[in-house]
Design a protein around this motif. Structure first.
Motif, mmCIF file in Angstrom:
data_model
loop_
_atom_site.group_PDB
_atom_site.id
_atom_site.type_symbol
_atom_site.label_atom_id
_atom_site.label_comp_id
_atom_site.label_asym_id
_atom_site.label_seq_id
_atom_site.Cartn_x
_atom_site.Cartn_y
_atom_site.Cartn_z
ATOM 1 N N LEU A 87 2.782 -9.615 11.575
ATOM 2 C CA LEU A 87 4.225 -9.810 11.613
ATOM 3 C C LEU A 87 4.823 -9.469 12.970
ATOM 4 N N ASP A 88 3.970 -9.106 13.930
ATOM 5 C CA ASP A 88 4.477 -8.727 15.251
ATOM 6 C C ASP A 88 4.550 -9.947 16.170
ATOM 7 N N ALA A 89 4.816 -9.717 17.450
ATOM 8 C CA ALA A 89 5.022 -10.806 18.400
ATOM 9 C C ALA A 89 3.790 -11.675 18.601
ATOM 10 N N ASN A 90 2.598 -11.156 18.290
ATOM 11 C CA ASN A 90 1.380 -11.946 18.502
ATOM 12 C C ASN A 90 1.350 -13.212 17.661
ATOM 13 N N ASP A 91 2.002 -13.188 16.492
ATOM 14 C CA ASP A 91 2.012 -14.347 15.615
ATOM 15 C C ASP A 91 3.437 -14.830 15.346
ATOM 16 N N ALA A 92 4.403 -14.389 16.137
ATOM 17 C CA ALA A 92 5.800 -14.749 15.907
ATOM 18 C C ALA A 92 5.976 -16.263 15.984
ATOM 19 N N GLY A 93 6.744 -16.819 15.050
ATOM 20 C CA GLY A 93 7.046 -18.231 15.049
ATOM 21 C C GLY A 93 6.002 -19.095 14.385
ATOM 22 N N LYS A 94 4.834 -18.550 14.093
ATOM 23 C CA LYS A 94 3.747 -19.351 13.544
ATOM 24 C C LYS A 94 3.769 -19.398 12.012
ATOM 25 N N TRP A 95 4.562 -18.545 11.385
ATOM 26 C CA TRP A 95 4.507 -18.470 9.921
ATOM 27 C C TRP A 95 5.882 -18.423 9.282
ATOM 28 N N ALA A 139 0.824 -1.208 0.000
ATOM 29 C CA ALA A 139 0.000 0.000 0.000
ATOM 30 C C ALA A 139 0.859 1.260 0.000
ATOM 31 N N ALA A 140 2.006 1.192 0.652
ATOM 32 C CA ALA A 140 2.927 2.335 0.733
ATOM 33 C C ALA A 140 4.324 1.838 0.380
ATOM 34 N N PRO A 141 4.640 1.698 -0.906
ATOM 35 C CA PRO A 141 5.942 1.175 -1.318
ATOM 36 C C PRO A 141 7.098 1.931 -0.664
ATOM 37 N N GLY A 142 8.064 1.161 -0.160
ATOM 38 C CA GLY A 142 9.207 1.743 0.521
ATOM 39 C C GLY A 142 9.068 1.736 2.027
ATOM 40 N N PHE A 143 7.859 1.523 2.529
ATOM 41 C CA PHE A 143 7.653 1.451 3.986
ATOM 42 C C PHE A 143 7.914 0.014 4.413
ATOM 43 N N MET A 144 8.948 -0.170 5.268
ATOM 44 C CA MET A 144 9.452 -1.511 5.551
ATOM 45 C C MET A 144 8.953 -2.103 6.863
ATOM 46 N N ASN A 145 7.889 -1.567 7.426
ATOM 47 C CA ASN A 145 7.346 -2.120 8.673
ATOM 48 C C ASN A 145 5.844 -2.363 8.551
#
Length: 211
Positions: A199-207, A174-180
């Motif tokens: 991509l945060d800690a809530n789903d870390a390790g699951k994907w 949606a915002a090219p160049g935004f890396m977070n």
């Protein structure tokens, strides 16, 4: 002393109501994966007679009692929004300048969730918003659109993991160049339900195990 057997309960149906087990949906049906934007949930009401109102996640809002300026933006562009969107309740994310991750934007944007209606791929292979208003919306190109579609097809867990990986290493669509970027939403077309993976800690390790 012999134990006395209990008398069987009588099958009395009065006062009972039959409740069927709901139909079980099939998992391997089409899904749509979109980028999950980190802004503020919002919606635009358009009545049959063309009146327009705005809401946040929790309440109807007005320019005097606003949420990040969304109601003011809706009020200022009410006639164009009524024409472009048509009657109904139109959900989306209001994001950009001054909201949550901000995405490096100097303006705020409204991205609609209903990609079935608003997303199309042109003859040139590029995705854009389908609208009766033509290529430029409200006279300000890019202010309103649809959330980016990352994948559309049969349910595939590998594809879900792959799209998360692409976002992590390539940044926001949606915002090219935004890396977070925040993550993805998965819309299951048969159940009409939406799930998210972040991509945060809530789903870390699951994907993270991506082929």
């Amino acid at each position: 002393m012999p134990q006395q057997s209990k008398a069987p309960a009588l099958m009395e149906l009065d006062g009972f109501q039959f409740t069927p087990w709901p139909k079980t949906a099939r998992l391997f049906r089409d899904i749509v994966i979109t980028e999950k934007l980190d802004g503020t949930n919002a919606a635009i009401h358009v009545s049959e007679d063309g009146r327009v109102a705005a809401q946040s996640r929790n309440r109807l809002i007005t320019p005097e009692h606003d949420n990040y300026g969304f109601a003011r933006w809706v009020a200022d562009n009410a006639a164009d929004l009524a024409y472009i969107l048509g009657p109904g309740l139109h959900f989306g994310e209001f994001w950009g300048q001054g909201i949550a991750r901000k995405y490096g934007q100097e303006t705020k944007r409204f991205s609609l969730f209903n990609t079935e209606r608003w997303y199309k791929t042109g003859d040139d292979g590029l995705d854009s918003m389908a609208t009766r208003a033509g290529d430029t919306l409200l006279g300000i190109d890019g202010i309103i659109g649809a959330v980016p579609v990352l994948y559309s097809g049969v349910f595939d867990e590998t594809e879900i993991r792959q799209q998360l990986y692409y976002l992590q290493v390539g940044g926001s669509k949606a915002a090219p160049g935004f890396m977070n970027p925040e993550g993805i939403c998965i819309f299951h077309t048969q159940t009409r339900s939406v799930m998210k993976v972040t991509l945060d800690a809530n789903d870390a390790g699951k994907w993270e195990a991506v082929a």
